[in-house]
Design a protein around this motif. Structure first.
Motif, PDB file in Angstrom:
ATOM      1  N   TRP A  49       0.824  -1.213   0.000  1.00  0.00           N
ATOM      2  CA  TRP A  49       0.000   0.000   0.000  1.00  0.00           C
ATOM      3  C   TRP A  49       0.856   1.259   0.000  1.00  0.00           C
ATOM      4  CZ3 TRP A  49      -4.839   0.533  -1.310  1.00  0.00           C
ATOM      5  CH2 TRP A  49      -5.684  -0.572  -1.252  1.00  0.00           C
ATOM      6  N   GLY A  50       2.034   1.184   0.603  1.00  0.00           N
ATOM      7  CA  GLY A  50       2.905   2.352   0.649  1.00  0.00           C
ATOM      8  C   GLY A  50       3.403   2.792  -0.707  1.00  0.00           C
ATOM      9  N   GLN A  51       3.587   1.866  -1.626  1.00  0.00           N
ATOM     10  CA  GLN A  51       4.099   2.209  -2.955  1.00  0.00           C
ATOM     11  C   GLN A  51       3.126   3.070  -3.761  1.00  0.00           C
ATOM     12  OE1 GLN A  51       5.116  -1.921  -3.671  1.00  0.00           O
ATOM     13  NE2 GLN A  51       7.251  -1.316  -4.005  1.00  0.00           N
ATOM     14  N   PRO A  52       1.860   2.694  -3.932  1.00  0.00           N
ATOM     15  CA  PRO A  52       0.960   3.610  -4.645  1.00  0.00           C
ATOM     16  C   PRO A  52       0.684   4.888  -3.841  1.00  0.00           C
ATOM     17  CG  PRO A  52      -0.219   1.620  -3.985  1.00  0.00           C
ATOM     18  CD  PRO A  52       1.217   1.401  -3.676  1.00  0.00           C
ATOM     19  N   ALA A  53       0.816   4.828  -2.532  1.00  0.00           N
ATOM     20  CA  ALA A  53       0.643   6.045  -1.728  1.00  0.00           C
ATOM     21  C   ALA A  53       1.751   7.048  -2.045  1.00  0.00           C
ATOM     22  CB  ALA A  53       0.631   5.714  -0.240  1.00  0.00           C
ATOM     23  N   ALA A  87      -3.322   3.695   8.835  1.00  0.00           N
ATOM     24  CA  ALA A  87      -4.134   2.862   7.945  1.00  0.00           C
ATOM     25  C   ALA A  87      -3.285   2.141   6.904  1.00  0.00           C
ATOM     26  CB  ALA A  87      -5.215   3.695   7.269  1.00  0.00           C
ATOM     27  N   LEU A  88      -2.242   2.790   6.395  1.00  0.00           N
ATOM     28  CA  LEU A  88      -1.380   2.132   5.400  1.00  0.00           C
ATOM     29  C   LEU A  88      -0.703   0.903   5.997  1.00  0.00           C
ATOM     30  CD1 LEU A  88       0.285   5.151   3.577  1.00  0.00           C
ATOM     31  CD2 LEU A  88      -1.220   3.438   2.557  1.00  0.00           C
ATOM     32  N   ALA A  89      -0.192   1.029   7.203  1.00  0.00           N
ATOM     33  CA  ALA A  89       0.475  -0.101   7.862  1.00  0.00           C
ATOM     34  C   ALA A  89      -0.510  -1.235   8.137  1.00  0.00           C
ATOM     35  CB  ALA A  89       1.139   0.352   9.161  1.00  0.00           C
ATOM     36  N   ARG A  90      -1.730  -0.901   8.573  1.00  0.00           N
ATOM     37  CA  ARG A  90      -2.739  -1.935   8.822  1.00  0.00           C
ATOM     38  C   ARG A  90      -3.136  -2.633   7.525  1.00  0.00           C
ATOM     39  NH1 ARG A  90      -4.770   2.208  11.922  1.00  0.00           N
ATOM     40  NH2 ARG A  90      -6.525   2.542  10.517  1.00  0.00           N
ATOM     41  N   ALA A  91      -3.290  -1.855   6.457  1.00  0.00           N
ATOM     42  CA  ALA A  91      -3.661  -2.437   5.167  1.00  0.00           C
ATOM     43  C   ALA A  91      -2.540  -3.324   4.632  1.00  0.00           C
ATOM     44  CB  ALA A  91      -4.004  -1.338   4.173  1.00  0.00           C
ATOM     45  N   ASP A  92      -1.285  -2.894   4.787  1.00  0.00           N
ATOM     46  CA  ASP A  92      -0.164  -3.725   4.354  1.00  0.00           C
ATOM     47  C   ASP A  92      -0.156  -5.059   5.099  1.00  0.00           C
ATOM     48  OD1 ASP A  92       1.083  -2.369   2.285  1.00  0.00           O
ATOM     49  OD2 ASP A  92       2.396  -1.232   3.611  1.00  0.00           O
ATOM     50  N   ALA A  93      -0.411  -5.041   6.392  1.00  0.00           N
ATOM     51  CA  ALA A  93      -0.437  -6.278   7.176  1.00  0.00           C
ATOM     52  C   ALA A  93      -1.581  -7.182   6.714  1.00  0.00           C
ATOM     53  CB  ALA A  93      -0.578  -5.965   8.660  1.00  0.00           C
ATOM     54  N   LEU A  94      -2.724  -6.608   6.403  1.00  0.00           N
ATOM     55  CA  LEU A  94      -3.893  -7.375   5.981  1.00  0.00           C
ATOM     56  C   LEU A  94      -3.696  -7.998   4.600  1.00  0.00           C
ATOM     57  CD1 LEU A  94      -6.846  -8.171   6.634  1.00  0.00           C
ATOM     58  CD2 LEU A  94      -7.532  -6.062   5.493  1.00  0.00           C
TER      59      LEU A  94
END
Length: 74
Positions: free
Chosen positions: A38-42, A54-61
């Motif tokens: 998620w961090g890359q497109p962000a 939210a980015l870290a939570r989404a990456d984990a998910l």
């Protein structure tokens, strides 16, 4: 048209709650298929984090143990 979904370990369901992340379908697809975090497109301004962390939570998910691979050459 904007659509919202709550995504968790059990899948995704539509919601009217405010989103923690905003993105278009192409950014979602890139992460869902395992090619990006998620961090890359962000960083490319394709994802907006509206809730801190939210980015870290989404990456984990969305994290997978295996990288995508396609043996076919187009």
């Amino acid at each position: 048209m904007e659509r919202r979904a709550r995504v968790g370990d059990g899948g995704a369901k539509r919601t009217s709650d405010e989103p923690d992340l905003r993105c278009d379908a192409t950014a979602l697809g890139s992460v869902y298929l395992g090619g990006f975090t998620w961090g890359q497109p962000a960083q490319a301004l394709r994802v907006e984090e509206t809730c801190p962390g939210a980015l870290a939570r989404a990456d984990a998910l969305f994290r997978t143990a295996r990288a995508p691979w396609c043996p076919e050459i187009f």
